[in-house]
Enzyme design. Structure first.
Site, mmCIF file in Angstrom:
data_model
loop_
_atom_site.group_PDB
_atom_site.id
_atom_site.type_symbol
_atom_site.label_atom_id
_atom_site.label_comp_id
_atom_site.label_asym_id
_atom_site.label_seq_id
_atom_site.Cartn_x
_atom_site.Cartn_y
_atom_site.Cartn_z
ATOM 1 N N TYR A 115 18.619 -5.925 78.663
ATOM 2 C CA TYR A 115 17.988 -5.216 79.774
ATOM 3 C C TYR A 115 18.439 -3.764 79.764
ATOM 4 C CZ TYR A 115 17.017 -3.668 84.560
ATOM 5 O OH TYR A 115 16.577 -2.973 85.649
ATOM 6 N N GLU A 174 12.000 0.836 83.400
ATOM 7 C CA GLU A 174 12.696 -0.445 83.258
ATOM 8 C C GLU A 174 12.148 -1.185 82.047
ATOM 9 O OE1 GLU A 174 14.118 -3.898 86.289
ATOM 10 O OE2 GLU A 174 11.952 -3.591 86.174
#
Length: 423
Positions: A144, A232
């Site tokens: 991530y 993101e």
């Protein structure tokens, strides 16, 4: 959106039994489809899956030179849960995988022109207009990575975790040691040393460390280039053939940079947005729908919250609020009234304006012109205070129109609620 969710919880926590209004900050959220975000990444050299966009059988030629081992066929709508969704024609799943290129067009035809229904769409679903066909990659490991503009650090912050492909909030709560947060100097940007450090924290090994660092640097370059407030990547994946790929991306942009990012803002998709919000934004107005029957025209977010709370305290329920801002012109006031009354639930309108930057006389003239132009049929209660308020009140009094004036907000709210009860 996380900030809005936090604010929502905060409001609920503070709400007293008689004040149940939970306020949403007026904020324009630029919505891009998945393939649009991928295009922006690709233009900045970020490694992504190869893909094509189709709108039906007529676009079959775009697949002629697209030879891959496996194809991912994904309906493009602004909602999650597409893979487990279903279409209004009975077709199951908004995401399909096939190794046979001949099966791609039939899959696209079953999606385009039909509404996809998922847990995140309205009950009737969202119409699919485009389908993305991408190269299916074999992911070995998911990480991530995000870059966000953070007020606490007065600039961009990079957030990384080796536990990708899952809810980052859950990772933060259950294993906070698996998240790394690095403030970035806005003037010098991300250094090679920082990028390498993050790549290693993400548990990339050998030559993949440098590849991951390159991707991180490119993503930060995109962040600044497009005036993003958030990028993101979840997951930033390691593939079985030794690549580091941004598989899924979410981008949010600074609304104030629209004048610099015209091409990006021109791509905005409104498929899940209230048409009245879209119309309001065209005139630099902020509109938020509620569930009551008193329309609220205000100037400023704080005044909007106070107005709605006072309405609730007096036994009423706001139908919406429309923030005209501090530099409103008469034509915008007319548009504001048109938008407010386009909601058939509105049975009265309360205007609550505190004139600081805005001139109360401008608002008054706008109210009079709007009332005459529209032949307004619902009760109108007006409370004005501030710059040129006496001149404004005189304009309203001399208009000869049925406009109820109020000396303060409490009186205005009581009159608005009473007008509903006597209709």
């Amino acid at each position: 959106m996380a900030a809005l969710a936090s604010l929502s919880k905060f409001c609920k926590h503070l709400a007293k039994p008689t004040i149940q209004t939970c306020f949403r900050v007026p904020q324009r959220n630029l919505n891009l489809l998945e393939y649009q975000s991928k295009k922006l990444l690709e233009e900045s050299g970020v490694a992504i899956q190869n893909f094509r966009i189709l709108e039906g059988k007529k676009d079959a030629d775009v697949l002629k030179d697209f030879d891959v081992n496996e194809y991912v066929v994904k309906a493009q709508i602004l909602a999650g849960g597409r893979g487990k969704g279903h279409f209004d024609n009975g077709f199951k799943g908004g995401v399909h995988i096939t190794k046979n290129r001949a099966e791609v067009i039939p899959l696209v035809e079953k999606m385009v022109g039909h509404k996809l229904i998922t847990k995140q769409t309205p009950k009737d679903g969202i119409l699919v207009k485009k389908v993305m066909v991408a190269d299916s990659i074999n992911i070995v490991r998911e990480t991530y990575l995000s870059i966000v503009m953070d007020r606490e650090h007065n600039g961009p912050v990079l957030i990384a975790s080796p536990d990708g492909g899952m809810d980052i909030e859950a990772v933060a709560e259950e294993t906070p040691n698996r998240i790394k947060t690095i403030p970035i100097d806005i003037t010098s940007g991300i250094s090679r040393e920082q990028a390498i450090d993050v790549a290693r924290f993400l548990e990339f090994k050998g030559p993949l460390v440098d590849k991951a660092a390159d991707e991180i640097t490119k993503l930060y370059g995109l962040f600044t280039k497009v005036d993003a407030v958030q990028i993101e990547i979840n997951p930033l994946a390691e593939t079985d053939d030794g690549r580091v790929i941004s598989v899924d991306a979410k981008l949010n942009f600074d609304d104030n940079a629209q004048f610099r990012q015209k091409d990006i803002f021109a791509m905005e998709v409104h498929e899940d947005t209230d048409p009245k919000e879209v119309e309001a934004s065209k005139y630099n107005l902020n509109y938020i729908a509620m569930e009551g029957n008193i329309g609220c025209l205000v100037n400023g977010a704080g005044l909007a919250m106070a107005t709605m709370d006072i309405i609730k305290l007096n036994g009423g329920n706001p139908a919406n609020f429309l923030d005209v801002g501090g530099n409103v012109k008469e034509d915008q006031v007319l548009k504001a009234f048109q938008i407010l009354t386009s909601d058939t639930n509105v049975k009265a309108i309360l205007v609550n304006v505190f004139g600081g930057i805005v001139n109360c006389a401008t608002i008054a003239n706008g109210i009079v012109n709007a009332t005459k132009t529209m032949n307004l049929q619902v009760p109108l209660i007006v409370r004005l205070e501030g710059t040129n308020v006496q001149a404004a009140k005189k304009i309203l009094e001399q208009s000869g129109l049925k406009i109820e004036s109020a000396h303060d907000l409490d009186e205005a709210a009581k009159k608005a609620v009473q007008s509903i009860r006597t209709v």
